[in-house]
Scaffold this active site. Structure first.
Site, PDB file in Angstrom:
ATOM      1  N   ASP A 131       0.819  -1.214   0.000  1.00  0.00           N
ATOM      2  CA  ASP A 131       0.000   0.000   0.000  1.00  0.00           C
ATOM      3  C   ASP A 131       0.853   1.265   0.000  1.00  0.00           C
ATOM      4  OD1 ASP A 131      -2.444   1.322   0.025  1.00  0.00           O
ATOM      5  OD2 ASP A 131      -2.523   1.438   2.200  1.00  0.00           O
ATOM      6  N   CYS A 186     -19.363 -14.629  -3.976  1.00  0.00           N
ATOM      7  CA  CYS A 186     -20.319 -13.660  -3.432  1.00  0.00           C
ATOM      8  C   CYS A 186     -21.745 -14.041  -3.827  1.00  0.00           C
ATOM      9  CB  CYS A 186     -20.011 -12.253  -3.940  1.00  0.00           C
ATOM     10  SG  CYS A 186     -18.557 -11.490  -3.192  1.00  0.00           S
ATOM     11  N   SER A 214     -14.062   6.037   4.965  1.00  0.00           N
ATOM     12  CA  SER A 214     -12.606   5.977   5.146  1.00  0.00           C
ATOM     13  C   SER A 214     -11.922   7.137   4.427  1.00  0.00           C
ATOM     14  CB  SER A 214     -12.061   4.642   4.629  1.00  0.00           C
ATOM     15  OG  SER A 214     -12.471   3.585   5.457  1.00  0.00           O
ATOM     16  N   LYS A 221      -8.122  16.092   3.249  1.00  0.00           N
ATOM     17  CA  LYS A 221      -7.272  17.079   3.926  1.00  0.00           C
ATOM     18  C   LYS A 221      -8.035  18.344   4.323  1.00  0.00           C
ATOM     19  CE  LYS A 221      -3.955  14.218   3.094  1.00  0.00           C
ATOM     20  NZ  LYS A 221      -3.638  13.241   4.153  1.00  0.00           N
TER      21      LYS A 221
END
Length: 310
Positions: A131, A186, A214, A221
């Site tokens: 990441d 799924c 998230s 910011k």
């Protein structure tokens, strides 16, 4: 061929010895299908203000641009599902952030992994990522047979669910590859889509990152969270686990074995009042090794103010 098998066995056994829960290997090649999907996602503005997502497009889809002569992409999974969880009444922190920052933990493991490869196999070139670089980790995980991409955009393993960090090791070592994970388990389930507080999960496994909680609580910011999100955060202070918590496959999740991810006492015990009284000095001391330092003290206070006014 025997040498190739030996090298592959060494990679798998070393991954296990370093504490990784899964290890899969795929042939290093350009991800043409993923390139088209990524381009469409970016063109629709689903990255929001995460402008870094627009950078290094060619590196994201071609591993040889990151490691010249790349032959194998090794994908590693590390469980972060906690044995203990927060009181539901307290401001909620995403489970991945309960303990030490995974970037630091996994970076050390990958560094050790590369050293062991060179010490035992020879002059092998490689780079490890978690990441922290333009790598399509979930695509490589699926191609290396570890699981499928769920409707919530997460990699899901059949045996242990989706609460995993994904690390990628790209190398010029020629290894035996695993069969890609083809089936999608799924089925007709839409629990993650139906439960998303901000309707960020779209059809065809597309996530509108600019709507995700998230995104607002970690990546944004701006000093103020948009008013249109009022009433949708459901007490989420940092991140959101709703789409994973409701996933039926996560009933198979098992508690962590990595001690670095042991939950901070403050994460488990802080009340709303504790968060409100937290000073910047105390924040820097308590969360110095935590993912919570990403939005900084100001971001956490912004989030707290927002959910307190809902």
């Amino acid at each position: 061929m025997l040498i190739k098998e030996q090298h592959t066995e060494f990679i798998k056994s070393t991954a296990k010895s370093l504490g990784f829960d899964y290890c899969g290997i795929a042939k290093a090649q350009q991800l043409d299908d993923d390139a088209r999907r990524l381009e469409s996602w970016l063109n629709k503005g689903f990255q929001g203000s995460m402008n870094y997502m627009n950078n290094y497009f060619d590196l994201r889809i071609d591993p040889s641009k990151l490691v010249p002569g790349a032959k194998s992409v090794i994908t590693l999974l590390l469980n972060y599902y906690p044995a203990q969880q927060q009181n539901a009444e307290a401001p909620q922190v995403s489970k991945y952030a309960y303990g030490k920052d995974y970037h630091e933990v996994i970076k050390e493991k990958l560094k050790t992994f590369l050293h062991l490869i060179k010490d035992n196999i020879g002059d092998v070139h490689g780079r490890g990522f978690t990441d922290s670089a333009p790598v399509l980790e979930r695509s490589w995980a699926q191609k290396s047979g570890l699981g499928w991409i769920g409707k919530n955009g997460n990699l899901i393993t059949k045996n242990d669910g989706s609460f995993f960090f994904i690390a990628t090791l790209i190398t010029d070592l020629d290894l035996e590859t695993d069969n890609p994970f083809i089936k999608d388990y799924c089925g007709s389930c839409t629990k993650c889509i139906d439960s998303c507080p901000t309707d960020a999960i779209l059809p065809d496994k597309v996530i509108d990152g600019s709507k995700c909680i998230s995104y607002f609580t970690i990546e944004l910011k701006d000093l103020i969270i948009p008013g249109k999100m009022k009433g949708k955060f459901e007490n989420k202070l940092f991140g959101c686990d709703v789409c994973q918590d409701v996933c039926p496959w996560n009933r198979f999740s098992k508690p962590i074995t990595e001690t670095a991810f042991t939950p901070l006492r403050e994460i488990l015990n802080f009340t709303k009042n504790d968060w409100e009284e937290l000073t910047e000095e105390s924040f820097k001391i308590i969360f110095k090794d935590s993912p919570l330092k990403r939005p900084k003290y100001s971001g956490i206070k912004r989030n707290l103010k927002f959910i307190s006014s809902e």
